[in-house]
Structures are given as structure tokens and as C-alpha cells.
Design a protein around this motif. Sequence first.
Motif, PDB file in Angstrom:
ATOM      1  N   VAL A   1     -47.230 -42.103  -8.632  1.00  0.00           N
ATOM      2  CA  VAL A   1     -47.341 -42.678  -9.978  1.00  0.00           C
ATOM      3  C   VAL A   1     -48.801 -42.760 -10.404  1.00  0.00           C
ATOM      4  O   VAL A   1     -49.666 -43.246  -9.657  1.00  0.00           O
ATOM      5  CB  VAL A   1     -46.694 -44.075 -10.023  1.00  0.00           C
ATOM      6  N   THR A   2     -49.094 -42.313 -11.631  1.00  0.00           N
ATOM      7  CA  THR A   2     -50.452 -42.394 -12.184  1.00  0.00           C
ATOM      8  C   THR A   2     -50.713 -43.790 -12.727  1.00  0.00           C
ATOM      9  O   THR A   2     -49.801 -44.624 -12.809  1.00  0.00           O
ATOM     10  CB  THR A   2     -50.619 -41.369 -13.311  1.00  0.00           C
ATOM     11  N   ARG A   3     -51.962 -44.044 -13.135  1.00  0.00           N
ATOM     12  CA  ARG A   3     -52.287 -45.357 -13.690  1.00  0.00           C
ATOM     13  C   ARG A   3     -51.552 -45.611 -15.003  1.00  0.00           C
ATOM     14  O   ARG A   3     -50.990 -46.685 -15.213  1.00  0.00           O
ATOM     15  CB  ARG A   3     -53.802 -45.473 -13.893  1.00  0.00           C
ATOM     16  N   VAL A   4     -51.580 -44.622 -15.886  1.00  0.00           N
ATOM     17  CA  VAL A   4     -50.825 -44.766 -17.132  1.00  0.00           C
ATOM     18  C   VAL A   4     -49.331 -44.872 -16.823  1.00  0.00           C
ATOM     19  O   VAL A   4     -48.614 -45.685 -17.425  1.00  0.00           O
ATOM     20  CB  VAL A   4     -51.103 -43.567 -18.066  1.00  0.00           C
ATOM     21  N   GLY A   5     -48.877 -44.069 -15.858  1.00  0.00           N
ATOM     22  CA  GLY A   5     -47.471 -44.104 -15.494  1.00  0.00           C
ATOM     23  C   GLY A   5     -47.037 -45.450 -14.961  1.00  0.00           C
ATOM     24  O   GLY A   5     -45.921 -45.912 -15.216  1.00  0.00           O
ATOM     25  N   ARG A   6     -47.922 -46.120 -14.205  1.00  0.00           N
ATOM     26  CA  ARG A   6     -47.574 -47.436 -13.669  1.00  0.00           C
ATOM     27  C   ARG A   6     -47.348 -48.436 -14.799  1.00  0.00           C
ATOM     28  O   ARG A   6     -46.417 -49.256 -14.757  1.00  0.00           O
ATOM     29  CB  ARG A   6     -48.682 -47.916 -12.733  1.00  0.00           C
ATOM     30  N   LEU A   7     -48.208 -48.366 -15.833  1.00  0.00           N
ATOM     31  CA  LEU A   7     -48.034 -49.254 -16.991  1.00  0.00           C
ATOM     32  C   LEU A   7     -46.750 -48.914 -17.742  1.00  0.00           C
ATOM     33  O   LEU A   7     -46.007 -49.808 -18.161  1.00  0.00           O
ATOM     34  CB  LEU A   7     -49.240 -49.127 -17.915  1.00  0.00           C
ATOM     35  N   LEU A   8     -46.487 -47.628 -17.908  1.00  0.00           N
ATOM     36  CA  LEU A   8     -45.272 -47.220 -18.615  1.00  0.00           C
ATOM     37  C   LEU A   8     -44.025 -47.687 -17.871  1.00  0.00           C
ATOM     38  O   LEU A   8     -43.048 -48.148 -18.485  1.00  0.00           O
ATOM     39  CB  LEU A   8     -45.245 -45.697 -18.766  1.00  0.00           C
ATOM     40  N   ARG A   9     -44.047 -47.581 -16.547  1.00  0.00           N
ATOM     41  CA  ARG A   9     -42.881 -48.014 -15.775  1.00  0.00           C
ATOM     42  C   ARG A   9     -42.699 -49.520 -15.814  1.00  0.00           C
ATOM     43  O   ARG A   9     -41.576 -50.017 -15.881  1.00  0.00           O
ATOM     44  CB  ARG A   9     -43.021 -47.543 -14.326  1.00  0.00           C
ATOM     45  N   LYS A  10     -43.813 -50.240 -15.755  1.00  0.00           N
ATOM     46  CA  LYS A  10     -43.732 -51.697 -15.759  1.00  0.00           C
ATOM     47  C   LYS A  10     -43.108 -52.214 -17.043  1.00  0.00           C
ATOM     48  O   LYS A  10     -42.379 -53.203 -17.056  1.00  0.00           O
ATOM     49  CB  LYS A  10     -45.133 -52.296 -15.570  1.00  0.00           C
ATOM     50  N   THR A  11     -43.394 -51.523 -18.153  1.00  0.00           N
ATOM     51  CA  THR A  11     -42.873 -51.933 -19.455  1.00  0.00           C
ATOM     52  C   THR A  11     -41.650 -51.125 -19.883  1.00  0.00           C
ATOM     53  O   THR A  11     -41.111 -51.364 -20.971  1.00  0.00           O
ATOM     54  CB  THR A  11     -43.960 -51.774 -20.532  1.00  0.00           C
ATOM     55  N   SER A  12     -41.219 -50.181 -19.037  1.00  0.00           N
ATOM     56  CA  SER A  12     -40.085 -49.295 -19.327  1.00  0.00           C
ATOM     57  C   SER A  12     -40.326 -48.399 -20.530  1.00  0.00           C
ATOM     58  O   SER A  12     -39.385 -47.796 -21.057  1.00  0.00           O
ATOM     59  CB  SER A  12     -38.802 -50.115 -19.548  1.00  0.00           C
ATOM     60  N   LEU A  13     -41.575 -48.270 -20.968  1.00  0.00           N
ATOM     61  CA  LEU A  13     -41.876 -47.401 -22.113  1.00  0.00           C
ATOM     62  C   LEU A  13     -41.731 -45.932 -21.754  1.00  0.00           C
ATOM     63  O   LEU A  13     -41.642 -45.073 -22.649  1.00  0.00           O
ATOM     64  CB  LEU A  13     -43.289 -47.681 -22.633  1.00  0.00           C
ATOM     65  N   ASP A  14     -41.708 -45.615 -20.461  1.00  0.00           N
ATOM     66  CA  ASP A  14     -41.527 -44.215 -20.073  1.00  0.00           C
ATOM     67  C   ASP A  14     -40.146 -43.690 -20.468  1.00  0.00           C
ATOM     68  O   ASP A  14     -39.915 -42.476 -20.511  1.00  0.00           O
ATOM     69  CB  ASP A  14     -41.738 -44.051 -18.563  1.00  0.00           C
ATOM     70  N   GLU A  15     -39.215 -44.591 -20.790  1.00  0.00           N
ATOM     71  CA  GLU A  15     -37.858 -44.181 -21.126  1.00  0.00           C
ATOM     72  C   GLU A  15     -37.625 -44.044 -22.632  1.00  0.00           C
ATOM     73  O   GLU A  15     -36.505 -43.753 -23.057  1.00  0.00           O
ATOM     74  CB  GLU A  15     -36.856 -45.167 -20.515  1.00  0.00           C
ATOM     75  N   LEU A  16     -38.651 -44.261 -23.441  1.00  0.00           N
ATOM     76  CA  LEU A  16     -38.484 -44.154 -24.888  1.00  0.00           C
ATOM     77  C   LEU A  16     -37.951 -42.791 -25.349  1.00  0.00           C
ATOM     78  O   LEU A  16     -37.154 -42.738 -26.294  1.00  0.00           O
ATOM     79  CB  LEU A  16     -39.811 -44.456 -25.596  1.00  0.00           C
ATOM     80  N   PRO A  17     -38.361 -41.665 -24.734  1.00  0.00           N
ATOM     81  CA  PRO A  17     -37.799 -40.376 -25.180  1.00  0.00           C
ATOM     82  C   PRO A  17     -36.287 -40.279 -25.039  1.00  0.00           C
ATOM     83  O   PRO A  17     -35.663 -39.391 -25.630  1.00  0.00           O
ATOM     84  CB  PRO A  17     -38.507 -39.365 -24.266  1.00  0.00           C
ATOM     85  N   GLN A  18     -35.669 -41.186 -24.294  1.00  0.00           N
ATOM     86  CA  GLN A  18     -34.217 -41.147 -24.160  1.00  0.00           C
ATOM     87  C   GLN A  18     -33.506 -41.576 -25.436  1.00  0.00           C
ATOM     88  O   GLN A  18     -32.268 -41.497 -25.529  1.00  0.00           O
ATOM     89  CB  GLN A  18     -33.784 -42.013 -22.973  1.00  0.00           C
ATOM     90  N   LEU A  19     -34.279 -42.016 -26.430  1.00  0.00           N
ATOM     91  CA  LEU A  19     -33.674 -42.258 -27.745  1.00  0.00           C
ATOM     92  C   LEU A  19     -33.046 -40.964 -28.270  1.00  0.00           C
ATOM     93  O   LEU A  19     -32.034 -41.001 -28.985  1.00  0.00           O
ATOM     94  CB  LEU A  19     -34.731 -42.786 -28.724  1.00  0.00           C
ATOM     95  N   TRP A  20     -33.664 -39.821 -27.916  1.00  0.00           N
ATOM     96  CA  TRP A  20     -33.091 -38.538 -28.304  1.00  0.00           C
ATOM     97  C   TRP A  20     -31.756 -38.307 -27.590  1.00  0.00           C
ATOM     98  O   TRP A  20     -30.798 -37.807 -28.193  1.00  0.00           O
ATOM     99  CB  TRP A  20     -34.069 -37.415 -27.998  1.00  0.00           C
ATOM    100  N   ASN A  21     -31.679 -38.674 -26.311  1.00  0.00           N
ATOM    101  CA  ASN A  21     -30.417 -38.542 -25.584  1.00  0.00           C
ATOM    102  C   ASN A  21     -29.314 -39.394 -26.217  1.00  0.00           C
ATOM    103  O   ASN A  21     -28.133 -39.009 -26.197  1.00  0.00           O
ATOM    104  CB  ASN A  21     -30.591 -38.960 -24.127  1.00  0.00           C
ATOM    105  N   ILE A  22     -29.705 -40.542 -26.769  1.00  0.00           N
ATOM    106  CA  ILE A  22     -28.718 -41.412 -27.421  1.00  0.00           C
ATOM    107  C   ILE A  22     -28.207 -40.766 -28.702  1.00  0.00           C
ATOM    108  O   ILE A  22     -27.003 -40.750 -28.976  1.00  0.00           O
ATOM    109  CB  ILE A  22     -29.329 -42.798 -27.696  1.00  0.00           C
ATOM    110  N   LEU A  23     -29.122 -40.216 -29.505  1.00  0.00           N
ATOM    111  CA  LEU A  23     -28.720 -39.580 -30.763  1.00  0.00           C
ATOM    112  C   LEU A  23     -27.819 -38.373 -30.519  1.00  0.00           C
ATOM    113  O   LEU A  23     -26.920 -38.087 -31.322  1.00  0.00           O
ATOM    114  CB  LEU A  23     -29.952 -39.171 -31.561  1.00  0.00           C
ATOM    115  N   THR A  24     -28.048 -37.643 -29.434  1.00  0.00           N
ATOM    116  CA  THR A  24     -27.225 -36.465 -29.137  1.00  0.00           C
ATOM    117  C   THR A  24     -25.916 -36.824 -28.456  1.00  0.00           C
ATOM    118  O   THR A  24     -25.099 -35.931 -28.175  1.00  0.00           O
ATOM    119  CB  THR A  24     -28.006 -35.485 -28.244  1.00  0.00           C
TER     120      THR A  24
END
Length: 505
Positions: free
Chosen positions: A398-421
Amino acid sequence: MARSSRSGAATQVAPSTEASGKIGQAPALAIHVNPFAQVRDETRPRLTTLIIIGADVGALALAAVAAAATLTLLGSSGTPLPFLRLWPLLSVFVLAYWLLGLYGLVGIGPAEELRRCSLATSTVFLLLGAEAVLSRTTALYPRLIVFAAWVVALAAVPIVRAVVRGVLARRPWWGQPVVILGAGRAGQVVVQTLRRHPGMGLKPIALLDDDPGKQGSRLGVPVPGGLHLGPRLAQDCGVANAIVAMPGVRPERVDALLRDHAWPFARVFVLPESFAPSGTWSDTKSLASIPGLEVRRQLLDGVGCRAKRALDVLATLLLSVVALPLMLLIVLAIRLESRGKALYAHRRIGRGGRYFSAWKFRSMVQNADRLLESYLDQHPDARAEWQESMKLTNDPRVTRVGRLLRKTSLDELPQLWNILTGEMSLVGPRPIVTDEIPKYADKFALYAQVRPGLSGLWQVSGRSDTSYDERVRLDTYYVLNWSVWLDLWVLARTVPVVLFGRGAR
């Protein structure tokens, strides 16, 4: 109400009923130990109820003030004074909440509480609006202002309740005492569940079990003796609630237990054979005088699926508008820290057991798979952790930015596209990979009947702080007990979990 913590001495001395063996010898003294000496009940149910009523009145007063302020801001020629004269009507709301069981303190899950609050609030406002029309006083109370007060109240009442409960629920006097019949694994899981969710209002004060090896103490809760002590706890100590946590016991044995040892309790929760504790409770029902749990499968019928899909699409479109600027900033941060694409697709299992690509922001270095294998070969403890939960506390990929994204679950925001589809849902079981299917065992068929979710009960119940077995139980509970209200509750809980990163890895 008698309190065992305020009882007298732990022991008492009484004459023996038998002679000691020699004529003329004084009778021996027998020492009787009070089995409830270690039981402590500090709860104050009446105070808890009064505080909840005060929270409701405060929330409704806030709605009235908001309506009066709206009237002023709109430049109406009227005056806010008529609204201030309506304060006696607050008692009507309290009565409606009481009739719907919102002051019972225990046994209502958060989704059910939200539904009842909304129903009671809307019903009273509808009646007040009808009365205003019939009495021709709509000039004093414009419809727009009444609508504004209703909207604010719908949000304010459950929010204020949640805040008050979050602040006070861990106090020893909050809620009501409960006795758990069964000190085995199921009983101990009940204790842990109630402690993790103090807002449920049940404070375990004692476990009872006929097995002498389990008596003494479990998880800091006293086990004073066998099941026969149940009536004494109910009558002498004023305990009104009991939970029968003895899965695997034959139905006739449960019937005898209820008849002989649980009859004095005002409320008895009987855990079924498929014991699945979670952050919420199922509704208790009586089937031919046998208490049990009603398991609803609303998510698997056509109407439920369509309602859930409509909520997914509408909420995701609104959320995407707000999230788009943030997503662009995240892409920039990822590209500045490390080379490679900002997005990646991970193969997951979706509805019907079909595979789909779940989109995420890249939080790892490139060649992460090879780095993982090398790291696990060098660290056997880490391999054991990976095999248990498919997670690592200290993941070298995990990268430094990645650690922050995982802690806040922001890494999963692109899954909004999976929801729309239509590949995912806003709320549902966490999407799994092929290696995780054996961990679900016979529950996988249930998992495969629904869309996996961006958030879910597992995500708002501790995430990586919970075991994988607990995760499976939470997913199973969600599928069997889905409602729109449960989805709304999970989404509301998701916000603080994301902000504070509880249980994230």
C-alpha cells in the motif's frame, strides 16, 4: 424496583436442620451464600425513557423553530407567534411515538426505529394539516411552512435520538438489565454483541447455565448458577428481559425452559437454531404460542428488488455530482506519488455467481501480487493472517496515498459506476473473490442471489476489526432482513465510519 447491587450482606448464618451427631451438642451453623452477590444492576429505565422523550421534544421544537424562521425569511406578513402557541401539541407526537413502541428501550432495530419515527411523525403532521383545513386556519399556518416543519422533523427526530444514544448509551444507568440463559459460545457472543451496540438498550447483568464448569464468570459477567435462578432474578431483582441463547437445544427442551425458568420475565428473546447476532434485531413473533424470530426475505421478491434498484440509481446520480471533483483530485494525487494508472479493475463475484470488474482507485504499488507472495514467504505470521481474513494489518504493497484512501474508503468511489451499470448496489454484502467462496460455505448461494454493495452491515460494524465468520453472519442477516429502512440506516452509519476510518486496513 429492587436492585441486586443494593441488596444486603452476601452471606447469612442459619441453624442447621440436623444434629451434629451427639446428644446434647449444640446445632451446627450452615452458611448460605447469596448467589447474586456479584450481580450488579445499575440501569435506570425510567431516566432513560425520560431522556429519549426529552430528545424527541427537543427535535420537534427545532422543527417548529425552523418553520417559524422560514416564515420570517420568506417575508410573510404573518407572524411566527401562532406556531409558538402549538407547543401543547408536542404531547400528541410523544403519544404517537409511545403507541408505536418507540419508548420501549429494547428490541427495536435501528432500521425499524427509523420506520416507526417516520410513520408517527408523518401521521401526526397529516392529522394536524387536516385539522387546519377543516377548521379553516390555514391562513395562520401556511402549507409551505407546515411542509418545512414536517421535513425537518423527519430528519431531526432520528438524528437527535442517535446523538443522545451515542453520547449516553455506554453509561451504566442507560437502558434495561437483561439475563442471558446459556453461558456457552452463543451466550458469550450475545454479551459481546450487546456491548458493541449499547444503543440497543440491553445491559447483560448475569448469565445462567446448568453446567457447573461454566459458572463463575464469563467476559466479566457473573454466572451465579443454573437456569433455576431465572425466576429469582426476575422477581427479586426486578429484571424484565431475558435472552435464551441455547442453539441446538431440542424444541421441547426450549418449551420446558420457557415454562419453568423464564415465565416471570416480561420480555424473552429466543435465538433460533441458525444463530446470527448482528447490529440489529429481527422482530420477535409468536407462532402457536412458541416464541421465535421472524426472518423476512423482502430483498428476494420483485417489489423489493425494484425499490432497491430505484434507490440505488437516484442516490448514486446525486452522489456522483458531489464526488466528481474529489475523484479528480484523488487521480492527481495517485499519479503524483507513483507511476501507473490511477484506476484498476478487480475481478469479483456478483449476483448469480457471475464475475464482474469492480473498479477502485489504485492504492498499491505496481507488481503488487509478486510483492505480496515474496512478503508472505518471508513472514509466516502474515501468511496466517492473510489466509484468515484476506487482509494484512501492515500491508507492504500500500502506498501513502493508498493508505489514506483505504482508511477513508475513498478508494471505492469508482464503484459508483458499477452501481449505475447494475453490477453492484449502494448497500449489500461485500463483493468477494473466488478464494473466499469456501468461507461462505452453504451461505454462498444466499450471497449470490443479490448484488454486492459499496457499503453494508460489515463495513459499518467494525470492518477488519470483526472476524470473517461475523462478516458472513452479517451478510446473511442483511439478505434475509432487508428493507429500505435498513439501507437508509446503513448509509447513515457509513458517513461517520468513512470520516473516522474505524476498522479500516
